[in-house]
Write an enzyme that holds these catalytic residues in place. Structure first.
Site, PDB file in Angstrom:
ATOM      1  N   LYS A  86       0.837  -1.193   0.000  1.00  0.00           N
ATOM      2  CA  LYS A  86       0.000   0.000   0.000  1.00  0.00           C
ATOM      3  C   LYS A  86       0.880   1.255   0.000  1.00  0.00           C
ATOM      4  O   LYS A  86       0.587   2.237  -0.680  1.00  0.00           O
ATOM      5  CB  LYS A  86      -0.938  -0.005   1.205  1.00  0.00           C
ATOM      6  CG  LYS A  86      -1.972  -1.122   1.157  1.00  0.00           C
ATOM      7  CD  LYS A  86      -2.933  -1.068   2.303  1.00  0.00           C
ATOM      8  CE  LYS A  86      -2.298  -1.351   3.636  1.00  0.00           C
ATOM      9  NZ  LYS A  86      -1.794  -2.730   3.766  1.00  0.00           N
ATOM     10  N   CYS A 170     -12.143   1.234  16.727  1.00  0.00           N
ATOM     11  CA  CYS A 170     -10.935   0.438  16.497  1.00  0.00           C
ATOM     12  C   CYS A 170      -9.928   0.439  17.639  1.00  0.00           C
ATOM     13  O   CYS A 170      -9.167  -0.504  17.755  1.00  0.00           O
ATOM     14  CB  CYS A 170     -10.230   0.859  15.199  1.00  0.00           C
ATOM     15  SG  CYS A 170      -9.570   2.520  15.197  1.00  0.00           S
ATOM     16  N   MET A 171      -9.854   1.475  18.484  1.00  0.00           N
ATOM     17  CA  MET A 171      -8.830   1.427  19.513  1.00  0.00           C
ATOM     18  C   MET A 171      -9.298   1.947  20.871  1.00  0.00           C
ATOM     19  O   MET A 171      -8.498   2.124  21.774  1.00  0.00           O
ATOM     20  CB  MET A 171      -7.560   2.153  19.066  1.00  0.00           C
ATOM     21  CG  MET A 171      -7.736   3.593  18.631  1.00  0.00           C
ATOM     22  SD  MET A 171      -7.707   4.749  20.002  1.00  0.00           S
ATOM     23  CE  MET A 171      -9.195   5.675  19.723  1.00  0.00           C
ATOM     24  N   MET A 345      -6.889  -5.199  16.679  1.00  0.00           N
ATOM     25  CA  MET A 345      -8.342  -5.253  16.736  1.00  0.00           C
ATOM     26  C   MET A 345      -8.891  -6.489  17.444  1.00  0.00           C
ATOM     27  O   MET A 345      -9.993  -6.462  17.986  1.00  0.00           O
ATOM     28  CB  MET A 345      -8.937  -5.174  15.329  1.00  0.00           C
ATOM     29  CG  MET A 345      -8.656  -3.871  14.602  1.00  0.00           C
ATOM     30  SD  MET A 345      -9.140  -2.400  15.499  1.00  0.00           S
ATOM     31  CE  MET A 345      -7.545  -1.786  16.059  1.00  0.00           C
ATOM     32  N   GLY A 382      -4.717   1.110  13.833  1.00  0.00           N
ATOM     33  CA  GLY A 382      -4.966   0.879  12.422  1.00  0.00           C
ATOM     34  C   GLY A 382      -4.962   2.134  11.581  1.00  0.00           C
ATOM     35  O   GLY A 382      -4.877   2.059  10.357  1.00  0.00           O
ATOM     36  N   GLN A 383      -5.077   3.319  12.216  1.00  0.00           N
ATOM     37  CA  GLN A 383      -5.171   4.568  11.469  1.00  0.00           C
ATOM     38  C   GLN A 383      -3.936   5.429  11.713  1.00  0.00           C
ATOM     39  O   GLN A 383      -3.310   5.345  12.781  1.00  0.00           O
ATOM     40  CB  GLN A 383      -6.435   5.328  11.865  1.00  0.00           C
ATOM     41  CG  GLN A 383      -7.707   4.559  11.515  1.00  0.00           C
ATOM     42  CD  GLN A 383      -8.942   5.396  11.763  1.00  0.00           C
ATOM     43  OE1 GLN A 383      -9.379   6.153  10.914  1.00  0.00           O
ATOM     44  NE2 GLN A 383      -9.514   5.257  12.942  1.00  0.00           N
TER      45      GLN A 383
END
Length: 799
Positions: A86, A170-171, A345, A382-383
């Site tokens: 990515k 997510c967190m 996650m 994740g971000q």
């Protein structure tokens, strides 16, 4: 691929489509080596990658106002010149053919272009009509200045706490786990722990695909002949499992029993670190009624609570063999080893997420595997700025900047003073968390739905919310609800939007992110956004100015000045006017204001100019006697953390118990809210794949990545497939009590679930798995559980 494959080969193999990247005059190219020479017509500059929370640095090559090349940044400590698939293609994310380039207003079933002035007036009209019924929904993709502007606008301006991020999904449980254990959020260790550990334990995560550059550190060490024991504790086999010496498969949700079983054996065998516990730890148990910080407990109560969790009992709950529980306890009981735990996650998207996070921290504390390089419990995000923007700026419905809380009167007063607000402007009651915010928005006003206008920036809740039928799709029939979406492409969210605003993306604007190891990273705008797309930060400030000009008191500080007033040489610069937004560096102006909030919880940030020079700095960043600024790799440890008092060794200076001690928690195992039964006999787990990031808004528009994995699928166990009469690639229906989707079956693919379990990735806008998922969430973090609900599978032809 063998466990000794070297790091670069690992990345090359896992990247799949990276080799397909080619040079084009008008589009990015992937470069594995250093950038072009200085005399090239390509201009290079640094930026963190736009995708995950690892925070890899890239070199961005620009020609003729277009990104034409991408290279790994060899000067960056995070990734040392390497990127995942990515990252190598990140530049192409800017150039999808359907970029949004002008504001769009819904007229019946279609959108019509409107001016920015008209769009801003529409938003101001909605807010002015009823500020208390307005909500702001952002994300961990907001830059720090963007999130800070939204935070100040809502809590300091409107006096409205209905602001929350998609990071709640997510967190949030990682946050509550850190807070309950240490009294302050975010990991104590850093990525160097992966270079120093003897044992790496994966608690329900798959870094070979989700954080491949970090995982490659361990692969690289093995290639050099180092002994690194990798243990994968998971509910399905993944690419990470292929590198593990031990794979321990557990039944969904039963990780709590496993953690308790390890602690039980450490105590029974007396292999816990008695001195570390006596010097640095206290004990905690759940209060009645339950509260995040619980109640004080004792060592004896803790021992007694763990007595039932014998290896055999844990095996009966989890399915993990009793000898494997003993094996894990052997490792934690060995003081000579250095053990790092990693999770993401799997532990966070969990109805007992706070509990399992706290229990894993507790195992490290109990065993003394803490505070030394290689000994660390570490959550990954994740971000790209879930840490820097959400957790540190505090863009959560209950939070204020720098680790403060809206419910704390002293914290409100501190923020009001720093923002120069009149006393009482900030409200004490927390706003709606994500699930409740969307439930209220999708409920008719006359039935208690007291959110009428909702502004979404930098996220795609129409694809990511759980139980979409309840929390998103119901908006379609509510005429008095107004949805505003700022984004770069059409998404599952814009399909129900009333107003769509085109946003600048990544290096089309200035930015600052904060990654998973507390590293704050800065970049400059390098290319122009397309058409009339504009920065999200400007959009927020421009709406605030509209309201200020209309006389709204909340947009004024206590001296009557505009909340975002910006001056240069004593003269105000009208940053609310797009033509003048880049006359000054608004990011720098907001960041310098925000820095004052960061010192209370020892999250000190350096001046903006220091980040311009660096590939990121890990906070706390403290000025030295010679005027230089020093980052901190290891918190709470005297050898590295400047806030640990001399002679303390380890000091948890924000302790819940106010005595410099971390908390070792007991939480019992309890069944999840939904389990398979005769009607819905399969577990469903959702997640990501290597090639796509989150909802695929960007990666699905990168041709190489879209070709590599064009559609979502359902992973089936081979025995289950045979029993169902399903062949590889055959369409099947995945159905829960909430909804259904149709997917192609993938049998013995890259992931292999056990019998009775299936996995579906959520990147595909055409296959919305969250029409099936459950909105049940953790009681403290309010984070939903996307990893387990009950479904049934049947062949499409059987309908």
């Amino acid at each position: 691929m063998t466990p000794t494959t070297d790091r670069r080969e690992f990345l090359r193999a896992s990247a799949l489509a990276a080799a397909a990247a080619t040079l084009h005059a008008s589009s990015p190219r992937a470069l594995a080596e250093s950038p072009q020479p200085a005399d090239s017509d390509v201009r290079w500059d640094k930026a963190p990658c736009r995708f995950c929370g690892t925070g890899c640095h890239v070199q961005v090559g620009v020609r003729d106002d277009k990104v034409v090349a991408i290279a790994g940044d060899v000067d960056a400590d995070v990734n040392k010149g390497l990127l995942c698939v990515k990252g190598y293609h990140v530049g192409l994310a800017l150039y999808g053919p359907d970029r949004l380039t002008q504001p769009l207003l819904r007229r019946g079933d279609r959108f019509e272009p409107i001016s920015w002035d008209r769009a801003l007036d529409l938003i101001a009209d909605r807010i002015e009509a009823n500020p208390a019924r307005f909500a702001f929904y952002g994300s961990g993709q907001w830059t720090i200045p963007e999130g800070y502007a939204a935070q100040k606008f809502m809590k300091g301006g409107l006096g409205n706490n209905h602001i929350d991020p998609n990071a709640r999904l997510c967190m949030a449980s990682a946050v509550t786990g850190f807070l309950a254990t240490y009294g302050v959020d975010e990991p104590a260790g850093c990525y160097q722990d992966l270079d120093a550990c003897d044992v790496l334990i994966l608690w329900g995560n798959n870094p070979a695909e989700m954080h491949p550059v970090l995982f490659s550190r361990v692969v690289d060490r093995r290639a050099r002949g180092e002994n690194v024991l990798l243990i994968d504790i998971g509910t399905r086999r993944t690419r990470s499992t292929e590198f593990a010496q031990r794979y321990l498969e557990f039944k969904p949700h039963t990780d709590l029993a496993i953690a308790n079983g390890i602690a039980h054996l450490l105590l029974q065998r007396k292999t816990y670190d008695a001195k570390f516990v006596a010097d640095h730890c206290a004990f905690r148990a759940m209060s009645d009624p339950p509260e995040l910080n619980g109640r004080a407990s004792t060592f004896d109560e803790y021992v007694k609570s763990l007595e039932p969790y014998t290896p055999e009992y844990v095996e009966s709950i989890s399915g993990v063999a009793a000898d494997d529980i003993r094996f894990l306890a052997d490792l934690f009981g060995d003081a000579k080893l250095k053990i790092t735990s990693l999770w993401c996650m799997g532990m966070n998207q969990h109805t007992a997420g706070t509990a399992i996070n706290s229990l894993v921290h507790g195992i490290h504390l109990l065993s003394g595997h803490f505070g030394k390089p290689g000994d660390a419990p570490t959550s990954l995000t994740g971000q790209p700025s879930a840490c820097g923007t959400v957790r540190e700026v505090g863009t959560l419905s209950h939070a204020l900047p720098g680790g403060r809380l809206v419910a704390n009167e002293d914290h409100r007063k501190e923020c009001e003073a720093l923002w120069n607000l009149p006393p009482g402007r900030i409200h004490a009651k927390p706003g709606y968390h994500t699930v409740l915010m969307w439930e209220k928005f999708c409920t008719p006003s006359d039935q208690g739905g007291d959110v009428d206008t909702l502004w979404v920036q930098v996220t795609n809740p129409g694809q990511t919310l759980p139980n979409l039928h309840k929390l998103f799709d119901r908006k379609a029939g509510l005429k008095d609800k107004f949805l505003i979406v700022s984004d770069v492409y059409p998404t599952a969210t814009t399909r129900l939007a009333d107003l769509v605003l085109p946003s600048a993306l990544w290096v089309e604007k200035n930015g600052i992110y904060g990654n998973s190891e507390r590293r704050t990273q800065q970049w400059f705008r390098m290319v122009s956004p397309p058409g009339d797309a504009r920065d999200d930060c400007w959009q927020t400030i421009a709406v605030a100015r509209r309201l200020f000009d209309r006389g709204m008191a909340g947009m004024k500080d206590k001296d009557g000045g505009f909340l975002f007033e910006t001056k240069r040489d004593g003269v105000e610069v009208p940053i609310h006017d797009w033509a003048h937004y880049y006359d000054v560096n608004v990011d720098e102006r907001l960041f310098e204001e925000y820095r004052a909030f960061t010192r209370k919880k020892h999250k000190d940030l350096a001046p903006y100019a220091e980040y311009v020079k660096a590939r990121g700095l890990r906070w706390p960043v403290v000025q030295q006697a010679d005027g230089s600024w020093r980052e901190t790799r290891y918190r709470f440890a005297e050898f590295d953390d400047p806030y640990v008092a001399k002679g303390k060794g380890i000091q948890f200076y924000h302790s819940v118990s106010k005595d410099d001690r971390a908390q070792i928690w007991f939480h019992p195992y309890r069944d999840p809210p939904e389990v398979p039964d005769a009607e819905f006999p399969f577990w469903l787990c959702t997640g990501r794949v290597l090639e796509h990031w989150h909802t695929g808004t960007m990666t699905r528009r990168i041709p190489q990545l879209a070709r590599a994995v064009p559609r979502a699928y359902v992973e089936l166990n081979a025995d289950d497939a045979r029993a169902l009469g399903v062949s590889n690639g055959e369409p099947v229906v995945v159905e829960s009590r909430r909804g259904r989707i149709e997917l192609a079956a993938w049998i013995d693919g890259r992931g292999r679930p056990p019998r009775g379990s299936v996995f579906v990735p959520f990147f595909d806008e055409m296959k919305l798995v969250n029409e099936v998922t459950l909105e049940a969430h953790d009681p403290f973090s309010k984070q939903p559980d996307y990893k387990k609900c009950a479904v049934r599978i049947r062949k499409r032809s059987a309908e």
